[in-house]
Design a protein around this motif. Structure first.
Motif, short mmCIF file in Angstrom:
data_model
loop_
_atom_site.label_atom_id
_atom_site.label_comp_id
_atom_site.label_asym_id
_atom_site.label_seq_id
_atom_site.Cartn_x
_atom_site.Cartn_y
_atom_site.Cartn_z
N GLU A 58 2.96 -1.80 4.90
CA GLU A 58 3.82 -0.15 5.22
C GLU A 58 5.56 -0.87 4.83
OE1 GLU A 58 4.05 1.73 8.96
OE2 GLU A 58 6.16 3.32 7.90
N ASN A 118 8.18 5.09 3.65
CA ASN A 118 8.41 6.44 4.40
C ASN A 118 9.16 7.01 3.47
OD1 ASN A 118 6.55 6.15 7.62
ND2 ASN A 118 8.33 4.28 6.91
N GLU A 150 4.58 8.07 2.40
CA GLU A 150 4.07 8.40 4.07
C GLU A 150 5.04 9.67 4.03
OE1 GLU A 150 4.20 5.53 7.48
OE2 GLU A 150 2.47 4.50 6.28
N ASP A 180 2.06 10.45 7.80
CA ASP A 180 2.50 9.34 9.47
C ASP A 180 2.12 10.41 10.66
OD1 ASP A 180 3.31 7.64 10.16
OD2 ASP A 180 5.10 7.31 9.83
N LYS A 201 -2.14 8.99 9.79
CA LYS A 201 -1.74 7.83 10.54
C LYS A 201 -1.92 8.78 11.82
CE LYS A 201 0.95 4.45 9.28
NZ LYS A 201 2.12 3.84 8.64
MG MG Z 1 5.78 5.65 7.95
#
Ligand code: MG
Ligand code: C2E
Ligand code: MG
Ligand code: MG
Length: 282
Positions: A58, A118, A150, A180, A201
Motif C-alpha cells: 500500500e 488511497n 482504496e 478501506d 479491508k
Molecule cells: Mg488505505
C-alpha cells in the motif's frame, strides 16, 4: 461547568483556536507548493498472503515540511481535502505509483506485485479524475491489473449515479477496488452488492481487539464470512501481533498488512527488501 471555567477557559480556548487556525492556514499555503518543492515522498507497506509471501504493498504518502518536519497524512490529507490541494497531490501520487509499477514490470522479483493507492471520495468524484486517470494509464503504459484503488465507505454517502459506471469501466480495464477501513463508516451492506469492490479491508480498530475482545472477534468473523459468501477478498490491516495473525488465519483470512509483517518503508527501501538487498539502489 462553563461558569466554573470562567474567563480563563474562554481565553485559553480562543488562543488554542487561533493557534490551530494559524497553523492550518500556514500548512494550507505550504501544501500547495509542496509538490514543486519535492516535499512529498511515497512510502510503501507490504501486504502478505497466507504463507506470509509479499503480494504487493500500500502506498502511503509522507510530507516533509521545511520547518515542521514529517507531517502525518492523517493530519494533512483532511486539510488537503478541504482546500482542494488533494486533487493535485492525488494525481502526483497516482502518477508516481504508475511509473513505479512500470519500472517494476522489468524486474522479475517486483513484476508480480500490486500497489494500492488511497483515493479520497472527494478526489474520485471530481469530474477530471476519471479522464486524467485514463490519460495516465495510457501515458505510462502501466498494466491496470497491478493497480488497486482504496476507497472508504464515505463514497457511499455521495449521491452520484456515475460512481458505479466509473468504477465498472475501470474494473473492466483490470483495476481492482478495495474498500478501506471497512466497518467504521456508512456500512450499508447493500452498497457492496451494487459497487464493484473486489477487496474489503477490515479496519485496524477491529483487528486490534482480536483475540481478547469478544466483540471485535465477532465483527472480524462476520466480515470474513460475509466476504467469502460474496466472493470478495478480505485483507486485515493493522496486524501487530502473531496472536492476531493466528486468529485471522483460523477464521479464513488470507491477506494481511501491519507492523507484524512490515512497517511502511520509503519506496527505494521497499524495493531493496524485495530484491533481498541491503542498500537501496532503485
Ligand atoms: Mg488505505
Ligand atoms: P489507511 O489507508 O487506513 O492506512 C493505514 C494506516 O495505518 C497508515 O497510516 C499505516 O502507516 C498505519 N499502519 C499500518 N500498519 C499498522 C499497524 O500494524 N499498527 C498501526 N497502529 N498502524 C498501522 P498513515 O500512513 O499515517 O496514513 C493514514 C491515513 O492517511 C491512511 O489510512 C489513508 O486514509 C490516508 N492516506 C495516506 N496516504 C494517502 C494518499 O496518498 N492519498 C489519500 N487520499 N490518503 C492517504
Ligand atoms: Mg485503512
Ligand atoms: Mg484509515
Amino acid at each position: 461547568q462553563a461558569k466554573e471555567g470562567g474567563r480563563n477557559t474562554i481565553r485559553f480556548f480562543d488562543i488554542a483556536v487561533q493557534y490551530t487556525i494559524e497553523i492550518s492556514a500556514r500548512l494550507q499555503v505550504a501544501l500547495h507548493g509542496g509538490i514543486a518543492r519535492n516535499e512529498f515522498q511515497l512510502f510503501c507497506q507490504a501486504q502478505v498472503g497466507s504463507d506470509e509471501e509479499v503480494t504487493g504493498g500500500e502506498i502511503l504518502l509522507r510530507w516533509r515540511h521545511a520547518d515542521a518536519g514529517w507531517i502525518s497524512p492523517a493530519q494533512f490529507i483532511p486539510l488537503a481535502e478541504e482546500t482542494g490541494a488533494i486533487h493535485e497531490i492525488g494525481y502526483w501520487v497516482l502518477l508516481k505509483t504508475c511509473e513505479t509499477l512500470v519500472e517494476w514490470s522489468h524486474d522479475p522479483q517486483l513484476a508480480p506485485l500490486t500497489l494500492s493507492v488511497n483515493v479520497s471520495a472527494r478526489q474520485f468524484i471530481n469530474p477530471n479524475f476519471i479522464p486524467r486517470l485514463q490519460q495516465m494509464l495510457i501515458f505510462t503504459g502501466v498494466n491496470p491489473a497491478r493497480l488497486k484503488l482504496e476507497l472508504t465507505e464515505s463514497i457511499f454517502a455521495i449521491k452520484n449515479t456515475s460512481i458505479v459506471d466509473h468504477m465498472q469501466s475501470l474494473c473492466a480495464q483490470g483495476i481492482v477496488f478495495s474498500l478501506d477501513d471497512f466497518g467504521t463508516g456508512y456500512s450499508s451492506l447493500s452498497y457492496l452488492k451494487h459497487l464493484p469492490f473486489q477487496q474489503l479491508k477490515i479496519d485496524q480498530s477491529f483487528v486490534q481487539g482480536v483475540p481478547e475482545d469478544s466483540d471485535s472477534c465477532a465483527i472480524v468473523q462476520a466480515i470474513l464470512s460475509m466476504g467469502h459468501s460474496l466472493g470478495i477478498e478480505v485483507i486485515a490491516e493493522g496486524v501487530e501481533t502473531e496472536a492476531q495473525h493466528q486468529f485471522l488465519s483460523q477464521h479464513g483470512c488470507k491477506a494481511f498488512q501491519g507492523f507484524h509483517f512490515a512497517r511502511p518503508l520509503a519506496l527505494a527501501e521497499f524495493c531493496a527488501m524485495q530484491r533481498g538487498e541491503r542498500s537501496p539502489p532503485c
